[in-house]
Design an enzyme around this catalytic site. Structure first.
Site, PDB file in Angstrom:
ATOM      1  CG  HIS A 141      -2.042   1.028   1.218  1.00 41.83           C
ATOM      2  ND1 HIS A 141      -1.888   2.526   2.397  1.00 41.83           N
ATOM      3  CD2 HIS A 141      -2.614   1.172   1.617  1.00 41.83           C
ATOM      4  CE1 HIS A 141      -2.980   2.432   2.270  1.00 41.83           C
ATOM      5  NE2 HIS A 141      -4.064   2.220   1.355  1.00 41.83           N
ATOM      6  CG  ASP A 218       0.188  -2.706   5.374  1.00 43.24           C
ATOM      7  OD1 ASP A 218      -0.676  -2.515   6.692  1.00 43.24           O
ATOM      8  OD2 ASP A 218       0.480  -1.422   4.849  1.00 43.24           O
ATOM      9  CD  GLN A 221      -7.346  -4.064   4.092  1.00 41.67           C
ATOM     10  OE1 GLN A 221      -8.266  -5.299   4.407  1.00 41.67           O
ATOM     11  NE2 GLN A 221      -6.983  -3.069   3.999  1.00 41.67           N
ATOM     12  CE  LYS A 244      -7.832   0.085   5.690  1.00 39.96           C
ATOM     13  NZ  LYS A 244      -8.038   0.910   4.510  1.00 39.96           N
ATOM     14  CB  CYS A 382      -4.028   3.233  -1.610  1.00 38.03           C
ATOM     15  SG  CYS A 382      -4.728   4.396  -1.421  1.00 38.03           S
TER      16      CYS A 382
HETATM   17  C1  LIG Z   1      -2.891  -2.494   3.417  1.00 28.76           C
HETATM   18  C2  LIG Z   1      -3.427  -1.125   4.021  1.00 28.76           C
HETATM   19  N1  LIG Z   1      -2.241  -0.752   4.521  1.00 28.76           N
HETATM   20  C3  LIG Z   1      -2.091   0.104   4.545  1.00 28.76           C
HETATM   21  C4  LIG Z   1      -3.448   0.992   4.584  1.00 28.76           C
HETATM   22  C5  LIG Z   1      -3.184   2.479   5.442  1.00 28.76           C
HETATM   23  O1  LIG Z   1      -4.470   2.532   6.702  1.00 28.76           O
HETATM   24  P1  LIG Z   1      -4.886   3.922   7.291  1.00 28.76           P
HETATM   25  O2  LIG Z   1      -5.429   4.829   6.190  1.00 28.76           O
HETATM   26  O3  LIG Z   1      -5.812   3.441   8.052  1.00 28.76           O
HETATM   27  O4  LIG Z   1      -3.644   4.413   8.227  1.00 28.76           O
HETATM   28  C6  LIG Z   1      -4.421   0.325   4.398  1.00 28.76           C
HETATM   29  C7  LIG Z   1      -5.813   1.352   4.311  1.00 28.76           C
HETATM   30  O5  LIG Z   1      -6.140   0.880   3.224  1.00 28.76           O
HETATM   31  C8  LIG Z   1      -4.125  -0.852   3.466  1.00 28.76           C
HETATM   32  O6  LIG Z   1      -5.036  -1.216   3.377  1.00 28.76           O
END
Ligand SMILES: Cc1ncc(COP(=O)(O)O)c(C=O)c1O
Length: 424
Positions: A141, A218, A221, A244, A382
């Site tokens: 992401h 990360d 998800q 999430k 993203c």
């Molecule tokens: C795999 C992953 N990493 C990071 C993020 C970023 O999360 P946040 O916007 O809650 O900081 C997301 C959000 O869609 C995501 O799906």
């Protein structure tokens, strides 16, 4: 602060959580699911972007504002003590949920993005010099790409990217060959939001350890779909987002072992993160306060604590098996739709199916499908490098939550067939 042993035993209790899964009862916990969209029952297939909240989470934040609202850690008055207790017990619940060794290892942040930026600036930036490398994967992401690019610009280090194959799986041999003493951090997504791929994070951590490379996972998800045990994973940093995992927006956490956090300088300065301030010198607070400058998102943390309790009450194993049935059915049914191409066919997937349908632009597809009451996401998710890899501008993405049903998959397939017919 609570002891290690209590955290461990509570965690095993959570692990063995109730296994039966009464989907109709579960759905009643989510008031929004009973609303209509364009005159049709809402079918919410956009949980990967943001999950819906159960009543328990909504009520926990309401209750805080209705009965206990005050700032934390500062007051001797009763409301402030109650707010502090609620805030810290939310931290304790989250620490147990991910099997942290202590509450001190859990830093509340705005979410995964802020957690990664904290690590980039506080942990990594002081360690980097020209010639050093940061290794990530091709399926990250943007929030696990851009903070590292920024720190590379600041230090002269360079960003390396481990490749993926045409199924959207990590090329493990290539990744292994890219590990060396030059790599100062490896960042990897546990479950890809664009492809649904579940990465072998434990194995990656083992490989990185051979070169003493710290690993940041990360977990945005992964948290809603499977039981996460940060100790078993063997990682050094774990980043998560409340929204999430059925909690509020604007709250999340960074986990790291105490010894790593102790050695890191504070990231932001201000109230709460200090013990003593003079104009000449400031001394910093203990963990976790050292990394929580200013008034925190108190209601958000309490809501996140309630989300953790909710997930525990259902049992992560039960949630995972319910969702894996949905994934299996939806993959099979979608594969039967003519001209539909699934992007991301990894052997090990969770929660997400990305696809394109003939020549229909995913945005048009999403707009038409919305009129059938079906909320799915369209775009680059993203993860532009993933789109570039598969040579598509965007995809449509179905993502599952614990409240989705097989009947909703029928509605999706019917809506897709009609949309296909409409575009001829
Ligand atoms: C795999 C992953 N990493 C990071 C993020 C970023 O999360 P946040 O916007 O809650 O900081 C997301 C959000 O869609 C995501 O799906």
């Amino acid at each position: 602060m609570n002891s290690v042993s209590s955290a461990l035993s509570d965690h095993s209790a959570a692990r063995s959580g109730m296994q039966s899964f009464d989907i109709e009862k579960v759905r009643r916990d989510f008031p929004i699911l009973s609303r209509q969209v364009h005159g049709k029952p809402l079918v919410y297939f956009d949980t990967a972007a943001s999950a819906q909240r159960p009543l328990a989470v909504i009520e926990a934040t309401d209750r805080f504002y209705l009965r206990h609202n005050a700032n934390v850690h500062r007051g001797v008055h009763l409301l402030s003590q109650e707010a502090t207790d609620l805030y810290e017990s939310a931290r304790h619940g989250l620490a147990r949920f991910i099997n942290a060794r202590s509450d001190r290892e859990v830093i509340f942040t705005r979410g995964t993005t802020e957690s990664i930026n904290l690590v980039a600036q506080s942990f990594l930036r002081p360690l980097l010099a020209p010639g050093d490398e940061i290794l990530i994967t091709h399926m990250e992401h943007h929030s696990n790409i851009v903070p590292w690019q920024m720190v590379c610009e600041q230090t002269g280090a360079s960003l390396k990217v481990a490749p993926i194959n045409e199924h959207g799986e990590l090329e493990m041999e290539a990744l292994e060959s890219m590990l060396s003493e030059r790599v100062k951090l490896l960042g990897i997504v546990q479950i890809s939001n664009a492809l649904g791929t579940v990465n072998p994070v434990q194995r990656v951590c083992q490989l990185a350890k051979k070169f003493s490379i710290p690993v940041l996972v990360d977990g945005a998800q992964a948290m809603p779909h499977q039981q996460v045990d940060v100790q078993a994973l063997g990682c050094d940093f774990y980043c998560l987002s409340g929204h999430k995992m059925y909690g509020p927006t604007g709250i999340g956490a960074l986990w790291a072992p105490e010894e790593i956090l102790e050695d890191m300088p504070p990231w932001q300065g201000g109230g709460e993160m200090i013990t003593q301030v003079t104009f000449e010198r400031t001394t910093y607070n203990e963990l976790p306060a050292k990394f929580e400058a200013g008034t925190p998102n108190i209601a958000g943390s309490i809501g996140l604590g309630a989300a953790v309790d909710y997930l525990n009450s259902l049992g992560m194993d039960a949630i995972a098996s319910h969702e894996s049935r949905l994934l299996e059915t939806a993959t099979r049914r979608l594969s039967e739709v003519e001209d539909l191409r699934i992007i991301g066919t990894a052997r090990h997937k969770a929660g997400v199916i990305s696809f394109t349908l003939g020549d229909i632009h995913p945005h048009d597809l999403g707009t038409v499908i919305d009129h059938h009451g079906v909320a799915l996401r369209t775009g680059h998710h993203c993860a532009m490098p993933v789109m570039q890899f598969f040579n598509v501008p965007a995809t449509a993405r179905v993502s599952f939550g614990l409240y989705n049903t097989e009947e909703e998959i029928d509605i999706l397939i019917d809506a897709l067939q009609k949309t296909r017919g409409m575009f001829g």
